[in-house]
Design a protein around this motif. Sequence first.
Motif, mmCIF file in Angstrom:
data_model
loop_
_atom_site.group_PDB
_atom_site.id
_atom_site.type_symbol
_atom_site.label_atom_id
_atom_site.label_comp_id
_atom_site.label_asym_id
_atom_site.label_seq_id
_atom_site.Cartn_x
_atom_site.Cartn_y
_atom_site.Cartn_z
ATOM 1 N N HIS A 184 0.803 -1.236 0.000
ATOM 2 C CA HIS A 184 0.000 0.000 0.000
ATOM 3 C C HIS A 184 0.834 1.284 0.000
ATOM 4 N N GLY A 185 2.148 1.135 0.161
ATOM 5 C CA GLY A 185 3.013 2.309 0.092
ATOM 6 C C GLY A 185 3.163 3.069 1.392
ATOM 7 N N ARG A 186 2.298 2.769 2.374
ATOM 8 C CA ARG A 186 2.400 3.494 3.652
ATOM 9 C C ARG A 186 1.575 2.791 4.736
ATOM 10 N N ILE A 187 1.776 3.215 5.970
ATOM 11 C CA ILE A 187 0.931 2.761 7.086
ATOM 12 C C ILE A 187 0.510 4.027 7.827
ATOM 13 N N ASP A 188 -0.749 4.394 7.701
ATOM 14 C CA ASP A 188 -1.202 5.654 8.289
ATOM 15 C C ASP A 188 -1.608 5.528 9.750
ATOM 16 N N VAL A 189 -2.309 4.431 10.056
ATOM 17 C CA VAL A 189 -2.897 4.282 11.393
ATOM 18 C C VAL A 189 -2.644 2.866 11.903
ATOM 19 N N VAL A 190 -2.200 2.766 13.145
ATOM 20 C CA VAL A 190 -2.063 1.442 13.770
ATOM 21 C C VAL A 190 -2.816 1.446 15.097
ATOM 22 N N PHE A 191 -3.742 0.519 15.217
ATOM 23 C CA PHE A 191 -4.404 0.281 16.503
ATOM 24 C C PHE A 191 -3.645 -0.850 17.200
ATOM 25 N N ALA A 192 -2.910 -0.524 18.267
ATOM 26 C CA ALA A 192 -2.222 -1.543 19.074
ATOM 27 C C ALA A 192 -3.219 -1.988 20.137
ATOM 28 N N ASN A 193 -3.997 -2.973 19.779
ATOM 29 C CA ASN A 193 -5.196 -3.288 20.574
ATOM 30 C C ASN A 193 -5.169 -4.657 21.243
ATOM 31 N N ALA A 194 -4.365 -5.598 20.702
ATOM 32 C CA ALA A 194 -4.409 -6.964 21.228
ATOM 33 C C ALA A 194 -4.129 -6.969 22.735
ATOM 34 N N GLY A 195 -4.861 -7.778 23.450
ATOM 35 C CA GLY A 195 -4.638 -7.884 24.887
ATOM 36 C C GLY A 195 -5.477 -9.003 25.459
ATOM 37 N N ALA A 213 5.984 -0.277 13.925
ATOM 38 C CA ALA A 213 5.288 0.746 13.127
ATOM 39 C C ALA A 213 6.108 2.024 12.961
ATOM 40 N N ALA A 214 6.895 2.376 13.972
ATOM 41 C CA ALA A 214 7.550 3.691 13.984
ATOM 42 C C ALA A 214 8.457 3.945 12.771
ATOM 43 N N PRO A 215 9.296 2.973 12.352
ATOM 44 C CA PRO A 215 10.209 3.279 11.236
ATOM 45 C C PRO A 215 9.481 3.711 9.963
ATOM 46 N N GLN A 216 8.421 2.989 9.577
ATOM 47 C CA GLN A 216 7.681 3.353 8.368
ATOM 48 C C GLN A 216 7.014 4.722 8.541
ATOM 49 N N MET A 217 6.448 4.966 9.723
ATOM 50 C CA MET A 217 5.774 6.254 9.948
ATOM 51 C C MET A 217 6.776 7.410 9.921
ATOM 52 N N LYS A 218 7.981 7.175 10.456
ATOM 53 C CA LYS A 218 9.034 8.215 10.383
ATOM 54 C C LYS A 218 9.381 8.481 8.920
ATOM 55 N N LYS A 219 9.542 7.393 8.177
ATOM 56 C CA LYS A 219 9.948 7.514 6.770
ATOM 57 C C LYS A 219 8.923 8.306 5.957
ATOM 58 N N GLN A 220 7.652 8.094 6.248
ATOM 59 C CA GLN A 220 6.603 8.740 5.429
ATOM 60 C C GLN A 220 6.191 10.097 5.989
ATOM 61 N N GLY A 221 6.779 10.479 7.120
ATOM 62 C CA GLY A 221 6.527 11.822 7.649
ATOM 63 C C GLY A 221 5.382 11.945 8.634
ATOM 64 N N GLY A 222 4.920 10.802 9.181
ATOM 65 C CA GLY A 222 3.907 10.900 10.230
ATOM 66 C C GLY A 222 3.004 9.694 10.286
#
Length: 272
Positions: free
Chosen positions: A86-97, A143-152
């Motif tokens: 998809h070229g990016r990851i905009d939103v991640v719900f860290a929900n498992a518990g 998730a952080a590396p891809q979000m940093k790369k894409q600017g948010g």
Amino acid sequence: MKIDELFKVRDLVTIVTGGASGIGLACAQAMAANGAIVILFDIDAAGAQKAARDMAEAGGRVSAMMVDATDRAGLEAAMAGVSAAHGRIDVVFANAGISGGPGFLAMDGARNPAAAMESASPEVWERVLRVNILSVAATLAAAAPQMKKQGGGRIIVTSSVSATKTETHVATAYVASKGAVGQIVRQAALELAGYNINVNALAPGPTATNIAGGRLKDAAAQAGFGALAPMRRIAQPDDMQGAALFLASPASAFVTGVHIAVDGGLLLGRAD
Ligand SMILES: NC(=O)c1ccc[n+]([C@@H]2O[C@H](COP(=O)([O-])OP(=O)(O)OC[C@H]3O[C@@H](n4cnc5c(N)ncnc54)[C@H](O)[C@@H]3O)[C@@H](O)[C@H]2O)c1
């Protein structure tokens, strides 16, 4: 700004860990129904496939992957797959518990010796701390590396009212795990703010899901937990959807590091 723009999640590439059931499923449904591209990560492969199929039949763009949210390498590989597709990851719900079992009081207020401090096994402590804390840490790290790369990006962690209050009907290991999750959210928000990555928490009160073997779907448990909330009921998973859309959309662009309680006033204390 018009509400359509303010709460726009259309085309946002969204991952939901633990998305096959309960609160994660409700968040996924809200995103999919409003045009996001949703990928469910869950250890319940069959449940996630079925949830994805159901949402796709309702017009959503939803797929499922079998991913254990405590497995950092597995998460990294799965997120790399999503980024490639998809070229990016905009939103991640860290929900498992998971639950740690009942608390030291039974629903009728009597002591519950089976859940007393000395009865909680080291194995349960380890499992609850591992799943509830490490899944959030691993999801953030993946998730952080891809979000940093894409600017948010947006990370929404399912914490709990147990992150800030003590509990009588919920195991201490679970309360301890969510206390840690609360601090992880604040730490991550602080560290990632400079990269335009918002990290916030959804803090549900008791919610009728499949957690703890589905005990919160039981009428007696619902009455007992519901009586503790000023609004006199427990939550349904759908009650989380408004806060989920707020935290995933431009409406919360300048909000980071907060817990949004969706608890019918439970954190306020007892009313009548
Ligand atoms: N239900 C409540 O009362 C309540 C209240 C506050 C917070 N929460 C939190 O909400 C979150 C979701 O719980 P729920 O109540 O919807 O429960 P649920 O059992 O209905 O759903 C949890 C989902 O997570 C999946 N899962 C569990 N471990 C996993 C792992 N290691 N990797 C990937 N997926 C995994 C399960 O297969 C399931 O599909 C949890 O973090 C829970 O602590 C629940």
